[in-house]
Design a protein around this motif. Structure first.
Motif, short mmCIF file in Angstrom:
data_model
loop_
_atom_site.label_atom_id
_atom_site.label_comp_id
_atom_site.label_asym_id
_atom_site.label_seq_id
_atom_site.Cartn_x
_atom_site.Cartn_y
_atom_site.Cartn_z
N ARG A 129 0.27 1.93 -13.64
CA ARG A 129 1.80 1.26 -13.13
C ARG A 129 1.20 -0.11 -12.58
O ARG A 129 0.32 -0.90 -12.64
CB ARG A 129 1.23 1.49 -11.92
CG ARG A 129 1.54 3.40 -11.10
CD ARG A 129 1.36 4.16 -9.54
NE ARG A 129 2.82 3.72 -8.95
CZ ARG A 129 2.72 4.26 -8.29
NH1 ARG A 129 1.96 4.40 -6.93
NH2 ARG A 129 4.13 3.46 -7.23
N GLU A 134 2.69 -2.19 -10.09
CA GLU A 134 1.32 -2.72 -9.05
C GLU A 134 0.28 -3.35 -10.01
O GLU A 134 -0.69 -2.78 -9.46
CB GLU A 134 0.96 -1.55 -8.65
CG GLU A 134 2.63 -0.60 -7.82
CD GLU A 134 2.40 -1.32 -6.55
OE1 GLU A 134 2.63 -2.21 -6.54
OE2 GLU A 134 4.03 -1.18 -6.59
N THR A 157 5.32 11.31 -7.52
CA THR A 157 6.64 11.03 -6.80
C THR A 157 7.37 9.48 -7.67
O THR A 157 8.15 9.70 -8.21
CB THR A 157 6.95 10.49 -5.37
OG1 THR A 157 6.16 9.15 -4.74
CG2 THR A 157 6.65 11.51 -4.17
N PHE A 158 6.73 8.86 -7.86
CA PHE A 158 6.70 7.89 -9.42
C PHE A 158 6.90 8.20 -10.52
O PHE A 158 7.41 7.45 -11.78
CB PHE A 158 5.61 6.71 -8.71
CG PHE A 158 4.10 6.72 -9.57
CD1 PHE A 158 4.04 6.36 -10.84
CD2 PHE A 158 3.27 7.11 -8.51
CE1 PHE A 158 2.94 7.15 -11.49
CE2 PHE A 158 2.19 7.31 -8.92
CZ PHE A 158 2.28 7.39 -10.77
N GLU A 202 2.90 13.30 -3.08
CA GLU A 202 2.53 12.15 -2.46
C GLU A 202 1.28 11.80 -3.18
O GLU A 202 0.03 12.77 -3.59
CB GLU A 202 2.17 12.38 -0.89
CG GLU A 202 3.76 11.99 -0.58
CD GLU A 202 4.50 10.98 -0.40
OE1 GLU A 202 4.16 9.95 -1.15
OE2 GLU A 202 5.63 11.78 -0.75
N THR A 214 -4.66 8.38 -0.84
CA THR A 214 -4.45 6.79 -0.63
C THR A 214 -6.11 6.96 -1.43
O THR A 214 -6.60 5.25 -1.86
CB THR A 214 -5.11 6.45 0.76
OG1 THR A 214 -6.10 7.65 1.23
CG2 THR A 214 -3.65 6.66 1.66
N TYR A 274 -3.22 4.82 -6.61
CA TYR A 274 -2.06 4.45 -5.11
C TYR A 274 -1.44 3.30 -4.83
O TYR A 274 -3.10 2.83 -5.55
CB TYR A 274 -2.62 4.94 -4.02
CG TYR A 274 -2.24 4.50 -2.44
CD1 TYR A 274 -1.54 5.45 -2.18
CD2 TYR A 274 -3.11 3.61 -1.30
CE1 TYR A 274 -1.05 4.88 -1.02
CE2 TYR A 274 -2.27 3.16 -0.20
CZ TYR A 274 -1.56 4.47 -0.09
OH TYR A 274 -0.73 3.53 1.33
N GLU A 291 -0.06 1.01 -1.64
CA GLU A 291 1.26 0.19 -0.39
C GLU A 291 2.63 0.42 -0.69
O GLU A 291 2.72 -0.53 -1.46
CB GLU A 291 0.78 -0.81 0.53
CG GLU A 291 -1.24 0.36 0.31
CD GLU A 291 -1.34 -1.04 1.63
OE1 GLU A 291 -0.36 -1.74 2.00
OE2 GLU A 291 -2.53 -1.07 2.81
N GLU A 292 3.52 0.84 -0.38
CA GLU A 292 4.62 1.01 -0.09
C GLU A 292 5.10 -0.53 0.44
O GLU A 292 4.95 -0.22 1.34
CB GLU A 292 5.83 2.47 0.29
CG GLU A 292 5.26 3.57 -0.18
CD GLU A 292 5.88 3.49 -2.04
OE1 GLU A 292 6.90 2.51 -2.47
OE2 GLU A 292 5.17 3.39 -2.86
N GLU A 295 6.89 -2.30 2.58
CA GLU A 295 7.09 -2.33 4.70
C GLU A 295 9.70 -2.57 4.56
O GLU A 295 9.90 -3.38 3.39
CB GLU A 295 7.16 -3.34 5.24
CG GLU A 295 5.31 -3.06 5.71
CD GLU A 295 5.15 -3.80 6.61
OE1 GLU A 295 6.19 -4.41 7.66
OE2 GLU A 295 4.00 -3.87 7.56
N GLU A 296 10.15 -1.54 4.51
CA GLU A 296 11.07 -1.52 4.27
C GLU A 296 12.10 -3.05 5.56
O GLU A 296 11.04 -2.55 6.63
CB GLU A 296 12.24 -0.21 4.63
CG GLU A 296 11.76 0.08 3.74
CD GLU A 296 12.79 1.27 3.89
OE1 GLU A 296 13.37 2.07 5.02
OE2 GLU A 296 12.13 2.09 3.24
#
Length: 307
Positions: free
Chosen positions: A139, A142, A275-276, A282, A285, A290, A292-293, A295-296
């Motif tokens: 990834r 990331e 998912t990616f 999912e 962790t 893994y 972290e998404e 925050e919206e």
């Protein structure tokens, strides 16, 4: 006529799916080792004579087949790879044993702080007759390769990548031996959020090149294709330029796809993929993959802060 056309469309679609699977993974993935052996009978006999006496693992039909395929069926090159592999296995014997026993390396924790890379562990098992490829995922969005290379040495990265790869090799070798079908690793790089600043690091690329060279003799023909998803306009343009200057042999090792198409191209159901990658599973962790998404942002909170 409509029924005949529908059957024709289905046949074409199935063929297209098979072609795409071969393009995205490898044309040899899933092939019968016995058929490949018969197809290369004379070359294999020559290789066996050149390498005699064979080492224990080299006595396996698939190992000799893999050496020849790695060398594009050139017997002299296959012999050179096998002999170099013998020496490299001695050099990295301790590392390979740790990988076999799944013993963690001292540098793993440090590398994982900056590199989102590793093996995807399927949450379920394939049905009888199915052959899901071992997946090695990166990834890039990331990861921070520059920070990684500031924290560890080039050789430590080589060891870590070899450690990960050898575990997949052991599994692929065993499954191939059990099923008689050639198992190959699929390597996928998710470029979502990647930047040229943090993704291009000469020291890391040098380590990857060394691993690739070592693997050709230690774990031959484990993989050839590197699939990239979420490349974006910039990377597409960069690859368009690269195609003008890079040899076709190198270009053949790269393919582009998108998360929506990837499950079908890999031949893996969506519920077994993260998912990616276009799946529904999912990422645990505890997985090296893994992240972290973000925050919206709450619109109301932002508006309140503004005042």
């Amino acid at each position: 006529k409509k029924l005949a056309q529908a059957e024709l469309d289905f046949h074409v679609l199935r063929q297209s799916s098979e072609v795409l699977h071969a393009i995205m993974c490898d044309a040899y993935a899933g092939r019968s080792v016995a058929e490949l052996k018969e197809d290369m009978m004379d070359a294999l006999a020559d290789l066996q004579k050149r390498l005699a006496p064979l080492e224990p693992q080299e006595e396996e039909d698939q190992m000799q087949v893999r050496f020849l395929l790695q060398a594009d069926r050139n017997v002299e090159e296959a012999e050179a790879l096998a002999r170099q592999g013998r020496e490299d296995r001695k050099t990295y014997a301790e590392l390979l044993e740790k990988a076999k026993e799944k013993q963690a390396l001292p540098q793993e924790a440090t590398i994982r702080k900056h590199l989102c890379f590793g093996r995807w562990v399927y949450p379920s098992t394939p049905k009888d007759g199915e052959l899901w490829p071992p997946l090695m995922l990166t990834r890039s969005g990331e990861s921070d390769l520059q920070a990684c290379m500031e924290a560890v040495s080039e050789e430590q990265v080589v060891e870590y990548l070899m450690w990960e790869r050898w575990q997949i090799w052991e599994e692929a070798f065993d499954i191939t031996k059990r099923t008689g079908r050639l198992v190959m690793m699929s390597s996928v790089n998710d470029l979502e959020g990647a930047s040229m600043l943090t993704s291009r690091e000469p020291r890391f690329m040098k380590a990857v090149a060394k691993v690739s060279k070592l693997s050709a003799g230690i774990s031959p023909f484990l993989s050839r294709k590197h699939v990239m998803i979420n490349a974006g306009i910039f990377f597409d343009a960069l690859f368009a330029v690269a195609k003008l200057i890079m040899p076709q042999k190198v270009l053949d090792k790269v393919a582009f796809s998108n998360p929506g198409a990837l499950p079908g191209q890999l031949g893996v159901p969506v519920d077994a993929l993260p998912t990616f990658l276009g799946g529904t599973s999912e990422v645990p962790t505890t997985s090296p993959l893994y992240a972290e998404e973000p925050e919206e942002l709450d619109v109301l909170d932002v508006a309140a802060d503004a005042f």
